[in-house]
Structure formats: C-alpha cells, structure tokens
Motif scaffolding. Structure first.
Motif, PDB file in Angstrom:
ATOM      1  N   GLY A 143       0.798  -1.218   0.000  1.00 15.49           N
ATOM      2  CA  GLY A 143       0.000   0.000   0.000  1.00 15.49           C
ATOM      3  C   GLY A 143       0.831   1.269   0.000  1.00 15.49           C
ATOM      4  N   ASP A 144       0.246   2.337   0.502  1.00  7.06           N
ATOM      5  CA  ASP A 144       0.894   3.637   0.510  1.00  7.06           C
ATOM      6  C   ASP A 144       1.855   3.771   1.696  1.00  7.06           C
ATOM      7  OD1 ASP A 144      -0.519   4.492  -1.733  1.00  7.06           O
ATOM      8  OD2 ASP A 144      -2.222   5.154  -0.520  1.00  7.06           O
ATOM      9  N   ILE A 145       2.749   4.753   1.604  1.00  6.25           N
ATOM     10  CA  ILE A 145       3.685   5.085   2.678  1.00  6.25           C
ATOM     11  C   ILE A 145       3.388   6.505   3.151  1.00  6.25           C
ATOM     12  CG2 ILE A 145       6.105   5.572   3.227  1.00  6.25           C
ATOM     13  CD1 ILE A 145       6.911   3.341   1.362  1.00  6.25           C
ATOM     14  N   THR A 146       3.344   6.681   4.463  1.00  4.14           N
ATOM     15  CA  THR A 146       3.114   8.001   5.051  1.00  4.14           C
ATOM     16  C   THR A 146       4.326   8.404   5.879  1.00  4.14           C
ATOM     17  OG1 THR A 146       0.724   7.615   5.153  1.00  4.14           O
ATOM     18  CG2 THR A 146       1.605   9.393   6.515  1.00  4.14           C
ATOM     19  N   VAL A 147       4.831   9.608   5.646  1.00  2.00           N
ATOM     20  CA  VAL A 147       5.966  10.141   6.401  1.00  2.00           C
ATOM     21  C   VAL A 147       5.448  11.217   7.358  1.00  2.00           C
ATOM     22  CG1 VAL A 147       8.218  11.276   6.262  1.00  2.00           C
ATOM     23  CG2 VAL A 147       7.510   9.674   4.467  1.00  2.00           C
ATOM     24  N   ARG A 148       5.815  11.090   8.642  1.00  2.18           N
ATOM     25  CA  ARG A 148       5.333  12.017   9.662  1.00  2.18           C
ATOM     26  C   ARG A 148       6.513  12.525  10.492  1.00  2.18           C
ATOM     27  NH1 ARG A 148       0.154   9.010  12.321  1.00  2.18           N
ATOM     28  NH2 ARG A 148       1.720   8.339  13.852  1.00  2.18           N
ATOM     29  N   LEU A 149       6.387  13.745  10.992  1.00  5.84           N
ATOM     30  CA  LEU A 149       7.403  14.335  11.849  1.00  5.84           C
ATOM     31  C   LEU A 149       6.711  14.897  13.087  1.00  5.84           C
ATOM     32  CD1 LEU A 149      10.527  14.982  11.823  1.00  5.84           C
ATOM     33  CD2 LEU A 149       9.851  17.303  11.192  1.00  5.84           C
ATOM     34  N   LYS A 150       6.989  14.292  14.253  1.00  5.39           N
ATOM     35  CA  LYS A 150       6.343  14.743  15.493  1.00  5.39           C
ATOM     36  C   LYS A 150       7.271  15.688  16.255  1.00  5.39           C
ATOM     37  CE  LYS A 150       4.030  11.835  18.017  1.00  5.39           C
ATOM     38  NZ  LYS A 150       3.709  10.714  18.946  1.00  5.39           N
ATOM     39  N   ARG A 151       6.720  16.835  16.615  1.00  6.79           N
ATOM     40  CA  ARG A 151       7.461  17.837  17.399  1.00  6.79           C
ATOM     41  C   ARG A 151       6.697  18.092  18.683  1.00  6.79           C
ATOM     42  NH1 ARG A 151       9.912  21.736  19.995  1.00  6.79           N
ATOM     43  NH2 ARG A 151      11.220  23.216  18.854  1.00  6.79           N
ATOM     44  N   ASN A 152       7.206  17.560  19.811  1.00  6.64           N
ATOM     45  CA  ASN A 152       6.603  17.834  21.108  1.00  6.64           C
ATOM     46  C   ASN A 152       6.930  19.265  21.524  1.00  6.64           C
ATOM     47  OD1 ASN A 152       7.318  17.949  24.268  1.00  6.64           O
ATOM     48  ND2 ASN A 152       5.552  16.630  23.959  1.00  6.64           N
ATOM     49  N   LEU A 153       5.915  20.027  21.907  1.00 10.48           N
ATOM     50  CA  LEU A 153       6.109  21.411  22.303  1.00 10.48           C
ATOM     51  C   LEU A 153       6.259  21.566  23.815  1.00 10.48           C
ATOM     52  CD1 LEU A 153       3.683  23.318  19.917  1.00 10.48           C
ATOM     53  CD2 LEU A 153       6.094  22.789  19.625  1.00 10.48           C
ATOM     54  N   TRP A 154       5.572  20.734  24.570  1.00  2.00           N
ATOM     55  CA  TRP A 154       5.811  20.700  26.022  1.00  2.00           C
ATOM     56  C   TRP A 154       5.321  19.369  26.599  1.00  2.00           C
ATOM     57  CZ3 TRP A 154       1.574  24.023  24.602  1.00  2.00           C
ATOM     58  CH2 TRP A 154       0.334  23.646  25.100  1.00  2.00           C
ATOM     59  N   GLY A 155       5.837  19.045  27.779  1.00  2.00           N
ATOM     60  CA  GLY A 155       5.376  17.874  28.516  1.00  2.00           C
ATOM     61  C   GLY A 155       6.130  16.594  28.268  1.00  2.00           C
ATOM     62  N   ASN A 156       7.183  16.611  27.475  1.00  2.00           N
ATOM     63  CA  ASN A 156       7.890  15.372  27.163  1.00  2.00           C
ATOM     64  C   ASN A 156       8.531  14.738  28.399  1.00  2.00           C
ATOM     65  OD1 ASN A 156       7.839  14.074  24.715  1.00  2.00           O
ATOM     66  ND2 ASN A 156       9.693  14.992  23.913  1.00  2.00           N
ATOM     67  N   ASP A 157       9.057  15.553  29.306  1.00  2.00           N
ATOM     68  CA  ASP A 157       9.823  15.026  30.441  1.00  2.00           C
ATOM     69  C   ASP A 157       9.350  15.572  31.785  1.00  2.00           C
ATOM     70  OD1 ASP A 157      11.948  13.350  29.137  1.00  2.00           O
ATOM     71  OD2 ASP A 157      12.278  15.240  28.076  1.00  2.00           O
TER      72      ASP A 157
END
Length: 294
Positions: A143-157
């Motif tokens: 099937g298809d391929i989807t490319v995503r880029l996740k940028r956490n703005l706050w709360g990661n740690d």
C-alpha cells in the motif's frame, strides 16, 4: 498539488517552534527546580548519541487508539508499532459490502532529538474486496507510505499535560491498493494526566484528501477523545470516540473504539480491540498489534 505549501509550512513550524513548557508525563515527580535540569541534560543527546536507559521516558505509543501520543521517542532510539492483523468491514446494503484485511501495517519511529521523532508508516500488505459475492472486485498488494514528523512542544519530560504537532505526507506508492494520490495534513495531539491512573487524550487532525473521480482535494477534520486507565501494573485499557467531518459532503462519520493493552516489560506492549461503527456506511474493524522499543 495546492496543498504542498501548507504541508511545507507545517513541517517548518514543527521543526523550528521553541519548546514551551515543562517537560514527560509518566516520570516520577521531579524535585523543585529539577525539571529544567533534566530537560537540559536530555538536550545533549541526539540521533547518534542515544539517551541512556536511566533517562528514557516510559513507553508511549500512537496505537492502539486513533488519538496519537503527544510524546516523542527518545533521541537515538527506535520504536516499532504495528497492526499484526486488522480486519475491517462496512455494508452499504444487503447485497454490497466492503472488506479490508491489513497485515503488518507498521509505524517505524526514530528519535532525532529530545523532542522530535521521524515516523514512516508502511502498509505492508492489504487485501480489499468490494461489491457483491457474484460481481465483486478483489485487490491485494503493497500500500501507501506516510511520512510524519512529530514535534513535542511541552510535557515530554515532566508535567501534567503534553502537546505536540505532527505534520504528515502520504506517498502514493500502492499500485493495487490506494487512491494513487498525494495527500497530507497535520495532527495536534494533547494529553492530560488525571487522578487515579486515568489519562485523557484528544486531538484534531486536518487532512487534505484526494477525490480521484472529481480530480480535486477536499478537507477532512477528524477530532477524537480517548480515556485510558491502568487496571493493574501490566494491564490497561482505553475507550475512545473517533469522528471525521467531510467538509465537502458535510457529513459526519464516527466510531466507538476500545480494548485492552498488556505491557510485557519496559519496551514491549501488546494490544487488541475493536472500532465499532456508529454511523451509516462506516467501517467496523477488529485489530491485534504490538509495540516494541529499543
């Protein structure tokens, strides 16, 4: 291709936006003044200098619910989240139905920095049948391929809330399965830690889909809300409402989703569940999957 400028702007914003808050929900409560210290320490690590195990966040996945996680994968670490099997069925009338069997539709995730990860969603193999038993059609293949880029703005740690931006682009790599069109959009996942081991998650996803027959793109808005709860040390579960608004047809679709999750250590999680159709001509799906991190 009018949607490409929007995707380019979203990618630029997600890469360049400054960190706005405290750092990841799920870690023990830090001592006063230590959150900034932890965040500063983790900024030292990159794709080629992985975060040590002692500083890694608890495993957080974008599955099994439709609501994406607001947390990114730790820098230098790899995570796999996959539908081992997903069976979907929708019926249009007594004679016509559509079925889809997805095998190993996987999300491959790589932590690039302390708050950014790269994701590649691969539809490894799909079998689609549509129509009546006598005159129906069958398609199968990659099937298809989807490319995503996740940028956490706050709360990661650390902190009670977390928020992220995740732009994505779908590549029309599927020959037999797929609509043969470039599509894209952005997801805005938000998470809140509640008392008594409950977690609330919500998001709005905006997607520019392609109608091949009309030869035009149209906007779809998909809000979701989910509540998760740890039943025991290793067993949890979730209940979710997922919906979508087709701005062209001015019509809603919705599903009621739920299922258990089983954690087998710090880096492995199994899940199963159902997405139950609440609206007409909406697909009901059953799934089995797992997530693994290293």
């Amino acid at each position: 291709m009018r949607f490409f400028p929007l995707i380019a702007v979203a990618l630029a914003l997600s890469s360049a936006a400054p960190a706005l808050g405290q750092g990841a929900t799920g870690l023990p409560a830090p001592e006063p003044g230590s959150v900034d210290t932890l965040r500063a320490r983790k900024r030292e690590y990159t794709l080629f200098r992985p975060v040590p195990k002692a500083l890694m966040r608890p495993l957080s996945t974008d599955r099994p619910d439709a609501t994406e996680s607001a947390y990114s994968v730790d820098a230098g670490h790899f995570q796999v989240e996959t539908d081992v099997l997903r069976l979907g069925r929708s019926r249009f009338d007594e004679q016509t139905a559509q079925e889809e069997l997805a095998i190993n539709h996987a999300n491959l995730k790589l932590g690039l920095s302390h708050n950014v990860d790269l994701q590649v969603v691969v539809e490894s193999y799909t079998i689609q049948t549509e129509g009546s038993p006598e005159t129906g059609t069958r398609r199968a293949g990659f099937g298809d391929i989807t490319v995503r880029l996740k940028r956490n703005l706050w709360g990661n740690d650390g902190g009670a809330t977390a928020f992220a931006l995740m732009p994505f682009v779908k590549l029309p790599t599927g020959r037999n399965c797929g609509n043969g069109a470039w599509e894209g959009g952005i997801v805005t996942p938000f998470s809140v830690q509640l008392p008594h081991d409950f977690t609330l998650g919500t998001q709005l996803q905006a997607t520019l889909n392609r109608d091949s027959e009309a030869a035009e793109h149209f906007l779809e808005l998909a809000p979701t809300i989910t509540i998760g709860h740890d039943l025991y040390k290793t067993l949890g579960g979730f209940v979710e409402i997922a919906s979508a608004w087709d701005t062209r047809a001015r019509a809603w679709t919705a599903t009621l989703n739920g299922g258990p999750t089983l954690r087998l250590g710090d880096n492995l999680q199994l899940d199963t569940g159902i997405n139950l159709a609440l609206t007409k001509d909406t697909e009901t799906t059953y799934f089995l999957g797992f997530s693994f991190r290293r």
